[in-house]
Design an enzyme around this catalytic site. Structure first.
Site, PDB file in Angstrom:
ATOM      1  N   ARG A   1       0.804  -1.220   0.000  1.00 40.06           N
ATOM      2  CA  ARG A   1       0.000   0.000   0.000  1.00 40.06           C
ATOM      3  C   ARG A   1       0.846   1.283   0.000  1.00 40.06           C
ATOM      4  NH1 ARG A   1      -3.691  -1.859   4.902  1.00 40.06           N
ATOM      5  NH2 ARG A   1      -1.908  -3.262   5.169  1.00 40.06           N
TER       6      ARG A   1
ATOM      7  N   ASP B   1       6.393  -1.341  11.482  1.00 43.93           N
ATOM      8  CA  ASP B   1       5.658  -0.238  10.853  1.00 43.93           C
ATOM      9  C   ASP B   1       4.847   0.563  11.870  1.00 43.93           C
ATOM     10  OD1 ASP B   1       3.618  -2.003  11.406  1.00 43.93           O
ATOM     11  OD2 ASP B   1       2.806  -2.076   9.377  1.00 43.93           O
TER      12      ASP B   1
END
Ligand code: UD1
Ligand code: CA
Length: 441
Positions: free
Chosen positions: A17, A104
């Site tokens: 993404r 992340d």
């Protein structure tokens, strides 16, 4: 540092993404890669740190080795064991407890993680082999849903595996867990990939624990700090939060900022003393600023400023050291040491060393590059450099010398001398009128 704690950081994911050829965890926030922050916080808690890699593993590892030693890297067997559960397989943490972090989540802080890792001495803690982070949200879209029955966590269901009823659950899995190491190692072989994504989910360990009559301790955490970054949109939002943290710390330490929302300060910059940052200032790298005024829209990168003022719209490039110096608008300085210097307007000072009391006129340029190599310009004390001077390096101007405006200096100038290199002015009387009369005819 918690001696009984190991840490595993999951960073194997590709980050589809992000729509980028750079692996997700190497995208930067406030000047450093996201994974840098996870490792930095992990190091505050443990000395047994494992990072799981797969996509562009070599690049991620070499990027982190620039900052950290003593981290163990593991390559996930992604073909056979994809998923967050597969990621932790094959790792043997050396301590009794293991905290699993995501690469992340760049906003997590060690202090907050202690809620999950610190020993719980209550009676019921004996039976707890898993502590998990939980978010209470208005909408849990994108997260695994936490199923709670009779006040106890029983299961986590991934969004893709949820029934329409389960999709409405607003208690979400924040994705960070602290396991009893023995429980983790014994339970991993029991995971199956029988789910919507055909992956091995770390979240299924919750159900495995419940089936063995073990209880799960949920710890409610702040959404802001546990936000996972999956897209450039998430990254931009995370950076705003991170910038606010950096600037709040400096404001509390007594640094003045005009319109702090317009100021950008990278992680690693040090600011101290009576320093004023005006709006639009950008401070990068390992810059160190003390007792200085940085005026509107100036940029400082990897440089040291002491008792100096720069800008508006000045640019101080890497490896510059400015002490007791005044730099005005549209001046660019690179890899130079300026002590007690005034350069008020429009100049380029590169690869130079300029000493006390020297005045650099507007339009002065150090011609430091001959197309192949860079050369140094050395300017002594109390030198007066007239406007629009080119100093063709390598060149040395000794103390108490003068350079006449408009000169191109190619030879060294001795102390006490004036150097001047320009053609003598010629004046032709009445030429203007003669010229325009002719043109009209
Ligand atoms: C995961 C959780 C979800 C939780 C969410 C919180 C699972 C199955 N789901 O979902 O319940 O709400 O985090 O943000 O765990 N990774 C690997 N190897 C892999 C897959 C992922 O190392 O094979 C790493 C990723 O790089 C990332 C982390 O694990 O750092 C989480 O993976 P991600 O795909 O983002 O999980 P989510 O779908 O967000
Ligand atoms: Ca995620």
């Amino acid at each position: 540092m918690q001696s009984n704690l190991s840490i595993i950081i999951l960073a194997a994911g590709k980050g589809t993404r992000m729509k980028s050829s750079i692996p997700k965890v190497l995208h930067k926030m406030s000047g450093k890669e996201m994974l840098y922050y996870s490792i930095e916080e992990a190091k505050k808690l443990s000395n047994d740190i494992h990072v799981v890699l797969y996509h562009q593993a070599e690049l991620v590892q070499s990027s982190m080795e620039k900052y950290f030693q003593d981290i163990q890297y593991h390559i996930q067997d992604h073909e056979k064991y994809p998923g967050t559960g597969g990621a932790v397989m094959g790792i043997t943490p050396k301590n009794e407890k293991v905290l699993v972090l995501n690469g992340d989540m760049p906003l997590i802080e060690a202090e907050e993680l202690k809620q999950l890792t610190q020993d719980d001495n209550t009676h019921q803690a004996q039976n707890q082999k898993l502590t998990m982070s939980v978010l209470n949200l208005d909408c849990a879209d994108g997260y695994g849903r936490v199923i709670i029955e009779k006040g106890k966590v029983t299961k986590i269901i991934e969004q893709k595996d949820c029934s329409s009823y389960e999709l409405d659950i607003v208690t979400a899995n924040a994705g960070i867990y602290c396991f009893d190491t023995k429980f983790l190692l014994e339970s991993l072989p029991k995971l199956s990939n029988d789910n919507a994504q055909s992956e091995y989910y770390i979240t299924d360990l919750v159900e495995i624990a419940v089936d063995s009559d073990l209880s799960i301790k949920p710890v409610v955490v702040k959404e802001e700090n546990f936000k996972g970054v999956n897209s450039k949109f998430d990254l931009a939002n995370a950076e705003v939060i991170h910038q606010n943290r950096i600037k709040t710390n400096f404001l509390k330490a007594g640094i003045t900022m005009k319109l702090p929302d317009t100021i950008y300060i990278e992680h690693g910059v040090l600011i101290e003393g009576e320093t004023i940052l005006e709006n639009g200032v950008t401070l990068l790298g390992n810059s160190k600023i003390s007792n200085s005024i940085i005026k509107t829209n100036s940029i400082v990168e990897d440089s040291i400023l002491e008792n100096s003022d720069i800008g508006p719209m000045a640019r101080i490039r890497p490896l510059s050291i400015l002490k007791d110096t005044h730099i005005g608008n549209f001046v660019e300085v690179k890899k130079s040491k300026l002590t007690g210097v005034k350069a008020g307007h429009l100049a380029y000072l590169g690869d130079s060393c300029i000493d006390e009391g020297t005045n650099v006129g507007a339009g002065t340029i150090t011609c430091n590059y001959d197309g192949i190599n860079k050369h140094k310009t050395i300017i002594g004390k109390n030198v007066f450099i007239g406007s629009d001077t080119q100093l063709v390096a390598p060149v040395t101007i000794e103390d108490n010398a003068m350079i006449a405006a408009g000169s191109t200096i190619t030879n060294d100038v001795k102390s006490g001398d004036l150097a001047l290199s320009r053609t003598k002015q010629k004046t032709i009387a009445g030429f203007f009128h003669k010229f325009f009369k002719q043109s009209k005819n």
